[in-house]
Scaffold this motif. Structure first.
Motif, PDB file in Angstrom:
ATOM      1  N   HIS A  14       0.832  -1.199   0.000  1.00 48.12           N
ATOM      2  CA  HIS A  14       0.000   0.000   0.000  1.00 48.12           C
ATOM      3  C   HIS A  14       0.871   1.254   0.000  1.00 48.12           C
ATOM      4  CE1 HIS A  14      -3.394   2.575   0.558  1.00 48.12           C
ATOM      5  NE2 HIS A  14      -2.912   3.036   1.701  1.00 48.12           N
ATOM      6  N   TRP A  17       2.187   1.782  -3.401  1.00 50.37           N
ATOM      7  CA  TRP A  17       1.121   2.290  -4.264  1.00 50.37           C
ATOM      8  C   TRP A  17       0.908   3.783  -4.025  1.00 50.37           C
ATOM      9  CZ3 TRP A  17      -3.798   4.238  -3.085  1.00 50.37           C
ATOM     10  CH2 TRP A  17      -4.617   4.431  -4.190  1.00 50.37           C
ATOM     11  N   THR A  21       1.348   6.626  -6.895  1.00 52.74           N
ATOM     12  CA  THR A  21       0.179   7.342  -7.418  1.00 52.74           C
ATOM     13  C   THR A  21      -0.061   8.688  -6.760  1.00 52.74           C
ATOM     14  OG1 THR A  21      -1.353   6.358  -5.825  1.00 52.74           O
ATOM     15  CG2 THR A  21      -0.986   5.159  -7.902  1.00 52.74           C
ATOM     16  N   GLN A  23      -2.096   9.168  -4.482  1.00 57.38           N
ATOM     17  CA  GLN A  23      -3.514   9.213  -4.105  1.00 57.38           C
ATOM     18  C   GLN A  23      -3.681   8.811  -2.643  1.00 57.38           C
ATOM     19  OE1 GLN A  23      -5.984   6.987  -6.745  1.00 57.38           O
ATOM     20  NE2 GLN A  23      -4.921   7.730  -8.551  1.00 57.38           N
ATOM     21  N   TRP A  25      -6.739   8.151  -1.033  1.00 53.91           N
ATOM     22  CA  TRP A  25      -8.174   7.916  -0.970  1.00 53.91           C
ATOM     23  C   TRP A  25      -8.647   7.495   0.403  1.00 53.91           C
ATOM     24  CZ3 TRP A  25      -8.778   2.984   0.542  1.00 53.91           C
ATOM     25  CH2 TRP A  25      -7.804   2.063   0.179  1.00 53.91           C
ATOM     26  N   GLN A  37     -12.738   2.500  -3.757  1.00 57.83           N
ATOM     27  CA  GLN A  37     -11.330   2.580  -4.133  1.00 57.83           C
ATOM     28  C   GLN A  37     -10.572   1.326  -3.718  1.00 57.83           C
ATOM     29  OE1 GLN A  37      -9.580   4.746  -5.945  1.00 57.83           O
ATOM     30  NE2 GLN A  37     -11.416   5.919  -6.381  1.00 57.83           N
ATOM     31  N   MET A  38     -10.865   0.819  -2.533  1.00 56.52           N
ATOM     32  CA  MET A  38     -10.207  -0.408  -2.078  1.00 56.52           C
ATOM     33  C   MET A  38     -10.528  -1.569  -3.017  1.00 56.52           C
ATOM     34  SD  MET A  38     -10.523  -0.186   2.061  1.00 56.52           S
ATOM     35  CE  MET A  38      -9.645  -1.732   2.330  1.00 56.52           C
ATOM     36  N   GLU A  40     -11.555  -1.311  -6.285  1.00 61.47           N
ATOM     37  CA  GLU A  40     -10.960  -1.046  -7.597  1.00 61.47           C
ATOM     38  C   GLU A  40      -9.458  -1.293  -7.604  1.00 61.47           C
ATOM     39  OE1 GLU A  40     -12.034   2.844  -8.968  1.00 61.47           O
ATOM     40  OE2 GLU A  40     -14.112   2.255  -9.335  1.00 61.47           O
ATOM     41  N   GLN A  41      -8.787  -0.958  -6.516  1.00 63.67           N
ATOM     42  CA  GLN A  41      -7.341  -1.171  -6.423  1.00 63.67           C
ATOM     43  C   GLN A  41      -7.002  -2.584  -5.965  1.00 63.67           C
ATOM     44  OE1 GLN A  41      -5.230   1.053  -7.554  1.00 63.67           O
ATOM     45  NE2 GLN A  41      -6.922   2.437  -7.980  1.00 63.67           N
ATOM     46  N   GLN A  42      -8.040  -3.381  -5.658  1.00 67.27           N
ATOM     47  CA  GLN A  42      -7.856  -4.741  -5.161  1.00 67.27           C
ATOM     48  C   GLN A  42      -6.970  -4.742  -3.915  1.00 67.27           C
ATOM     49  OE1 GLN A  42      -9.202  -7.999  -6.927  1.00 67.27           O
ATOM     50  NE2 GLN A  42     -10.560  -6.232  -6.807  1.00 67.27           N
ATOM     51  N   PHE A  43      -7.198  -3.763  -3.038  1.00 66.57           N
ATOM     52  CA  PHE A  43      -6.413  -3.611  -1.824  1.00 66.57           C
ATOM     53  C   PHE A  43      -7.077  -4.344  -0.662  1.00 66.57           C
ATOM     54  CE2 PHE A  43      -5.296  -1.290   2.070  1.00 66.57           C
ATOM     55  CZ  PHE A  43      -3.943  -1.569   2.064  1.00 66.57           C
TER      56      PHE A  43
END
Length: 101
Positions: A14, A17, A21, A23, A25, A37-38, A40-43
Motif C-alpha cells: 500500500h 502504491w 500514485t 492518491q 483515498w 477505491q479499495m 478497484e485497487q484490489q487492496f
C-alpha cells in the motif's frame, strides 16, 4: 475518515502504491468512496472469485459481502462455511458482468 487495519505485507504494498500514485483515498470522509477505491485497487481483498471460462481472478472483501448478503454470511460464517483460502468458482458469469455487480 476510512480506517482499516492490514497485514505488514499489505502495508508495504500500500505504501508503494501511495508513493507511485500520490492518491490518499483512505483520507476521504466518504466510507462508500473509500470502499470503492479499495475494491478497484484490489487492496486488502480477503476472498477471491474465479470468474467465467477465462477463469479471471477477482478479489473482494468478506465484510462487504457478508454485510449485504445472507447467502455470503452463511457461506463465510454459517452452516455453509467454506475454507478461508479457497477461491470461489463462478464459471457461468462473464468477468465484465461480474465486475459490474
Amino acid at each position: 475518515m476510512c480506517l482499516y487495519f492490514y497485514h505488514d505485507d499489505d502495508a508495504c504494498s500500500h505504501l508503494r502504491w501511495l508513493a507511485r500514485t500520490g492518491q490518499n483515498w483512505y483520507e476521504t470522509d466518504d466510507i462508500i468512496e473509500c470502499n470503492r477505491q479499495m475494491l478497484e485497487q484490489q487492496f486488502a481483498c480477503d476472498v477471491h472469485f474465479v470468474v467465467g471460462e477465462e477463469r479471471e481472478r477477482q478479489g473482494a472483501h468478506r465484510y462487504m459481502l457478508v454485510s449485504r448478503s445472507p447467502v455470503f454470511a452463511a457461506m463465510f460464517h454459517g452452516s455453509w462455511h467454506e475454507p478461508s483460502d479457497k477461491d470461489i468458482e463462478v464459471p457461468d458469469v462473464e468477468p465484465a458482468a461480474f465486475r459490474n455487480c
